[in-house]
Design a protein around this motif. Structure first.
Motif: not given
Length: 93
Positions: A11-12, A35-37, A80
């Motif tokens: 997970e990032q 959250s990243a991405g 990230a």
């Protein structure tokens, strides 16, 4: 013979969003994670959904720093684990 199962994708690390001045007042907090991405424009949509129109109005005119560097391209991917500073326009200086 079956192919080996690839290892689970790590997970990032999440993004850290820090609010200053009027953005802090509109969000009702000084900091939160997301959250990243994603891209900055996608993050703005998420933050608007979380906090409503008052913050949306601030985000429309705010400047953003990504890890301390001004971000002019809201469509560029965010790294990230990055820290995003939300800086509303400041009066008087």
């Amino acid at each position: 013979m079956t192919a080996p199962t690839p290892p689970p994708r790590a997970e990032q690390p999440p993004l850290t969003v820090r609010y200053f001045a009027g953005a802090r007042a509109a969000a009702g907090r000084t900091e939160e994670t997301a959250s990243a991405g994603r891209r900055l424009d996608e993050l703005v949509v998420e933050l608007t959904e979380r906090h409503g129109e008052r913050l949306a109005a601030v985000l429309k005119v705010a400047s953003f720093l990504v890890d301390g560097v001004t971000c002019h391209d809201r469509r560029a991917p965010l790294p990230a684990g990055a820290t995003i500073d939300v800086l509303p326009p400041f009066a008087g200086g």
